[in-house]
Motif scaffolding. Structure first.
Motif, mmCIF file in Angstrom:
data_model
loop_
_atom_site.group_PDB
_atom_site.id
_atom_site.type_symbol
_atom_site.label_atom_id
_atom_site.label_comp_id
_atom_site.label_asym_id
_atom_site.label_seq_id
_atom_site.Cartn_x
_atom_site.Cartn_y
_atom_site.Cartn_z
ATOM 1 N N ASN A 64 0.795 -1.232 0.000
ATOM 2 C CA ASN A 64 0.000 0.000 0.000
ATOM 3 C C ASN A 64 0.827 1.281 0.000
ATOM 4 N N ASP A 65 2.157 1.127 -0.067
ATOM 5 C CA ASP A 65 3.007 2.316 0.021
ATOM 6 C C ASP A 65 3.446 2.830 -1.339
ATOM 7 N N ILE A 66 3.434 4.143 -1.466
ATOM 8 C CA ILE A 66 4.009 4.766 -2.660
ATOM 9 C C ILE A 66 5.484 4.974 -2.377
ATOM 10 N N ILE A 67 6.331 4.361 -3.197
ATOM 11 C CA ILE A 67 7.775 4.419 -2.918
ATOM 12 C C ILE A 67 8.555 5.154 -4.013
ATOM 13 N N GLY A 68 7.859 5.593 -5.061
ATOM 14 C CA GLY A 68 8.555 6.334 -6.117
ATOM 15 C C GLY A 68 7.576 7.108 -6.967
ATOM 16 N N VAL A 69 8.088 8.152 -7.613
ATOM 17 C CA VAL A 69 7.253 8.960 -8.512
ATOM 18 C C VAL A 69 8.122 9.461 -9.661
ATOM 19 N N MET A 70 7.508 9.626 -10.814
ATOM 20 C CA MET A 70 8.205 10.261 -11.949
ATOM 21 C C MET A 70 7.156 10.782 -12.920
ATOM 22 N N GLN A 71 7.563 11.751 -13.721
ATOM 23 C CA GLN A 71 6.657 12.277 -14.739
ATOM 24 C C GLN A 71 7.230 11.971 -16.114
ATOM 25 N N ILE A 72 6.385 11.500 -17.006
ATOM 26 C CA ILE A 72 6.831 11.241 -18.377
ATOM 27 C C ILE A 72 6.014 12.123 -19.313
ATOM 28 N N THR A 73 6.714 12.885 -20.143
ATOM 29 C CA THR A 73 6.060 13.761 -21.122
ATOM 30 C C THR A 73 6.340 13.213 -22.518
ATOM 31 N N PHE A 74 5.289 13.030 -23.295
ATOM 32 C CA PHE A 74 5.433 12.525 -24.663
ATOM 33 C C PHE A 74 5.260 13.697 -25.625
ATOM 34 N N THR A 75 6.263 13.907 -26.482
ATOM 35 C CA THR A 75 6.231 15.093 -27.338
ATOM 36 C C THR A 75 6.484 14.718 -28.795
ATOM 37 N N PRO A 76 5.601 15.165 -29.694
ATOM 38 C CA PRO A 76 5.845 14.960 -31.128
ATOM 39 C C PRO A 76 6.798 16.024 -31.657
ATOM 40 N N TYR A 77 7.747 15.591 -32.485
ATOM 41 C CA TYR A 77 8.698 16.528 -33.095
ATOM 42 C C TYR A 77 8.776 16.297 -34.593
ATOM 43 N N LEU A 78 9.088 17.359 -35.332
ATOM 44 C CA LEU A 78 9.324 17.215 -36.768
ATOM 45 C C LEU A 78 10.676 16.562 -37.037
ATOM 46 N N THR A 79 11.661 16.806 -36.164
ATOM 47 C CA THR A 79 13.011 16.305 -36.414
ATOM 48 C C THR A 79 13.043 14.772 -36.466
ATOM 49 N N HIS A 80 14.090 14.245 -37.074
ATOM 50 C CA HIS A 80 14.224 12.794 -37.321
ATOM 51 C C HIS A 80 13.049 12.299 -38.168
ATOM 52 N N GLN A 81 12.658 13.095 -39.165
ATOM 53 C CA GLN A 81 11.567 12.743 -40.098
ATOM 54 C C GLN A 81 10.236 12.525 -39.404
ATOM 55 N N GLY A 82 10.039 13.251 -38.319
ATOM 56 C CA GLY A 82 8.788 13.120 -37.555
ATOM 57 C C GLY A 82 8.925 12.000 -36.545
ATOM 58 N N SER A 83 8.906 12.349 -35.270
ATOM 59 C CA SER A 83 9.129 11.320 -34.251
ATOM 60 C C SER A 83 8.532 11.783 -32.923
ATOM 61 N N TRP A 84 8.339 10.839 -32.021
ATOM 62 C CA TRP A 84 7.897 11.145 -30.663
ATOM 63 C C TRP A 84 9.046 10.867 -29.702
ATOM 64 N N ARG A 85 9.156 11.736 -28.704
ATOM 65 C CA ARG A 85 10.141 11.519 -27.647
ATOM 66 C C ARG A 85 9.446 11.440 -26.307
ATOM 67 N N ALA A 86 10.034 10.694 -25.409
ATOM 68 C CA ALA A 86 9.573 10.671 -24.022
ATOM 69 C C ALA A 86 10.614 11.380 -23.171
ATOM 70 N N THR A 87 10.152 12.307 -22.345
ATOM 71 C CA THR A 87 11.040 13.018 -21.430
ATOM 72 C C THR A 87 10.675 12.639 -20.001
ATOM 73 N N ILE A 88 11.660 12.152 -19.262
ATOM 74 C CA ILE A 88 11.441 11.755 -17.869
ATOM 75 C C ILE A 88 11.906 12.897 -16.976
ATOM 76 N N GLU A 89 11.096 13.238 -16.000
ATOM 77 C CA GLU A 89 11.420 14.378 -15.122
ATOM 78 C C GLU A 89 10.919 14.079 -13.715
ATOM 79 N N GLY A 90 11.536 14.716 -12.741
ATOM 80 C CA GLY A 90 11.023 14.626 -11.364
ATOM 81 C C GLY A 90 11.033 13.209 -10.812
#
Lengths: 153, 153
Positions: A64-90
């Protein structure tokens, strides 16, 4: 035996445990505020993250314990012929579980999640003051190819 | 006389000029593909960016010419007691205008845009292979406080 950790999207009811972890950190202790009630900014930020289909706030749980947290942001980009990146933060783990490989399981989970959603790259920045973090991420396969630059407004 | 540059959100009709700039770059020339018609990935990525209220693809224009492009992503975070950050990515200027301060005007525009939307931080990563970029961003007030780490999937 490998510790069983469950991952799920965070809910509003997890906010207290999450902010406690954010504040219990060498850099976080000076910039976060873990009070009861929590400063309103945390709830507003949670609602904005929750409403954005390209942002996921993920908690790692053991029983029942929360032992970790993180945020993942998914972003579409034109670079690399159009691609999605995931950014991990926090990325934060509870001080009670440090050194048990929880962070490794979290980042590996994020990488799998990024693959699942068709991302071609996972990226993050880590403060140069965090001595251990660079080696931690390098061990997980990340390359420090970029300078991470910030300007406070 | 200071060059007059106009900034606006990119439209689908700008895609050809944008990809031309992305491909005309020391790193971009090996990973982008500027053909007629354009690879479909670019259009799909444009549509995803255009549909996301937290992503803005901005073009810099002089008269009828597109002379620069950048993407700004606005992200809500729990850290810093709940805050929004702006991330600048894919900054390119046309080779015909390099050295004329267009990049500086673009980044300053992005910083103003981030302030307007209530962000507390503007961030970007720059490839360590881009020798001049680090100094360029430092001159504009950015600090290289972080390591920018990536993993290709």
């Amino acid at each position: 035996m490998k510790e069983h950790i469950m991952f799920r999207m965070a809910g509003k009811e997890d906010l207290d445990a999450i902010v406690k972890m954010l504040a219990d950190d060498v850099l976080g202790k000076v910039r976060e505020q873990y009070t009861n009630p929590l400063p309103e900014g945390y709830l507003k930020a949670f609602q904005a993250i929750d409403a954005d289909p390209n942002n996921e706030l993920v908690v790692a749980c053991r029983e029942n314990d929360i032992i970790g947290v993180m945020q993942i942001t998914f972003t579409p980009y034109l670079t690399h012929q159009g691609s999605w990146r995931a950014t991990i933060e926090g990325v934060r783990t509870s001080s009670s579980v440090r050194g048990q490989g929880v962070g490794t399981q979290m980042i590996n989970w994020a990488i799998e999640r990024a693959k699942e959603l068709g991302c071609s790259l996972v990226q993050l920045t880590t403060d140069k003051q965090r001595d251990d973090a660079l080696r931690f991420y390098q061990k997980l396969g990340f390359n420090a190819t970029h300078e991470g630059m910030k300007i406070k407004l």
